[in-house]
Structure formats: structure tokens, C-alpha cells
Design a protein around this motif. Structure first.
Motif, short mmCIF file in Angstrom:
data_model
loop_
_atom_site.label_atom_id
_atom_site.label_comp_id
_atom_site.label_asym_id
_atom_site.label_seq_id
_atom_site.Cartn_x
_atom_site.Cartn_y
_atom_site.Cartn_z
N THR A 1 31.00 -20.51 11.11
CA THR A 1 29.90 -21.29 10.54
C THR A 1 30.43 -22.63 10.07
O THR A 1 31.64 -22.79 9.83
N TYR B 1 20.60 -28.62 8.71
CA TYR B 1 20.82 -27.20 8.97
C TYR B 1 22.29 -26.83 8.91
O TYR B 1 23.13 -27.50 9.51
N LEU C 1 17.09 -24.09 19.70
CA LEU C 1 18.52 -24.06 20.00
C LEU C 1 18.75 -23.55 21.42
O LEU C 1 18.17 -22.54 21.81
N ALA D 1 20.87 -21.36 13.31
CA ALA D 1 20.65 -22.42 12.34
C ALA D 1 20.02 -21.85 11.09
O ALA D 1 19.16 -20.96 11.17
N TYR E 1 20.40 -16.80 8.56
CA TYR E 1 19.97 -17.74 9.58
C TYR E 1 18.56 -17.39 10.06
O TYR E 1 18.25 -16.22 10.30
N ARG F 1 30.69 -30.05 14.82
CA ARG F 1 29.34 -30.51 15.07
C ARG F 1 29.31 -32.03 15.15
O ARG F 1 30.13 -32.72 14.55
N CYS G 1 24.02 -19.11 19.11
CA CYS G 1 24.00 -20.19 18.14
C CYS G 1 22.87 -19.92 17.15
O CYS G 1 21.81 -19.43 17.52
N MET H 1 24.94 -24.43 10.44
CA MET H 1 25.00 -23.86 11.77
C MET H 1 26.05 -22.75 11.84
O MET H 1 27.05 -22.78 11.13
N VAL I 1 26.25 -28.54 18.14
CA VAL I 1 27.36 -27.82 17.53
C VAL I 1 28.19 -27.20 18.64
O VAL I 1 27.64 -26.78 19.67
N ALA J 1 20.38 -28.80 19.84
CA ALA J 1 19.24 -28.57 18.96
C ALA J 1 18.20 -29.66 19.16
O ALA J 1 18.53 -30.82 19.38
#
Length: 125
Positions: free
Chosen positions: A50, A32, A4, A98, A112, A72, A96, A34, A79, A24
């Protein structure tokens, strides 16, 4: 596995706007969940927003609700965080994140398993 990279941070006056992007790697981005988090030196990393795998479901911290929008584009493996009506309290490093751990969105850093390097957002007043 996913890498990321955040971008779009910078200096802005209170009341202004910024749009953060998180690019990404790989072809499994759509698998995923995010999220965006932020951190000020000496404080815990804080949940911001999120978004679900499909992009249909989103969630926001109360402090940013109505001002920030997460989105996203799975075709672009990206995203976004649109930040409007920025306040000095929004100053932080924005990260950020994932999650490949499960099917539900999370407001916790523990939810995450991949993180970007962060991008600085500074709001002057």
C-alpha cells in the motif's frame, strides 16, 4: 468515485521481473490511498502493498518485502508494482485497490472501497 484498470501481468520464470500498472480515472487520484492485493483460487484475498496519497509512506507484506516496490505518479493517475525475483508462490491474480475512506494506509481489504478487475501473474519454476 474512481475506476481502476490493471495491466502488465503475464507469464514469467522464477527469478524474473514484472511491472504492474493500475490506471485510475478521474482527477481526484491524489486523494486516494492505493493498494495491491492478490488472490489464489480457494484462498482469501491477500495484502501485498500500500502507498499513501503523497507516495511518501509505503508498506509491504513480509512475503514480498525487499522484492516488490510500490510507487505512484499522481500526475499520470497511475500506481505501479515493480515485482522482482519472482517466485512460484507469487502466482495469483493481482488487484489494484483505492481507498477514499480515511487518511491512514491499510493492510485489510475492508480498508478499500474501489477495486480493479485484476491481472494474472503466473510464475513458472
Amino acid at each position: 468515485q474512481v475506476q481502476l484498470v490493471e495491466s502488465g501481468g503475464g507469464l514469467v520464470q522464477a527469478g524474473g521481473s514484472l511491472r504492474l500498472s493500475c490506471a485510475a480515472s478521474g482527477r481526484t487520484f491524489s486523494s486516494y490511498i492505493m493498494g495491491w492485493f492478490r488472490q489464489v483460487p480457494g484462498k482469501e484475498r491477500e495484502f501485498v502493498s500500500t502507498i499513501s496519497r503523497s507516495g511518501i509512506t509505503t508498506n509491504y507484506a513480509d512475503s514480498v518485502k525487499g522484492r516488490f516496490t510500490i510507487s505512484r505518479d499522481n500526475n499520470k493517475n497511475t500506481v505501479y508494482l515493480q515485482m522482482n525475483i519472482l517466485k512460484s508462490e507469487d502466482t495469483a491474480v493481482y488487484y489494484c485497490a483505492a481507498s477514499g475512506m480515511g487518511l491512514m494506509i491499510s493492510r485489510s481489504t475492508n480498508g478499500y472501497d474501489y477495486w480493479g478487475q485484476g491481472t494474472q501473474v503466473t510464475v513458472s519454476s
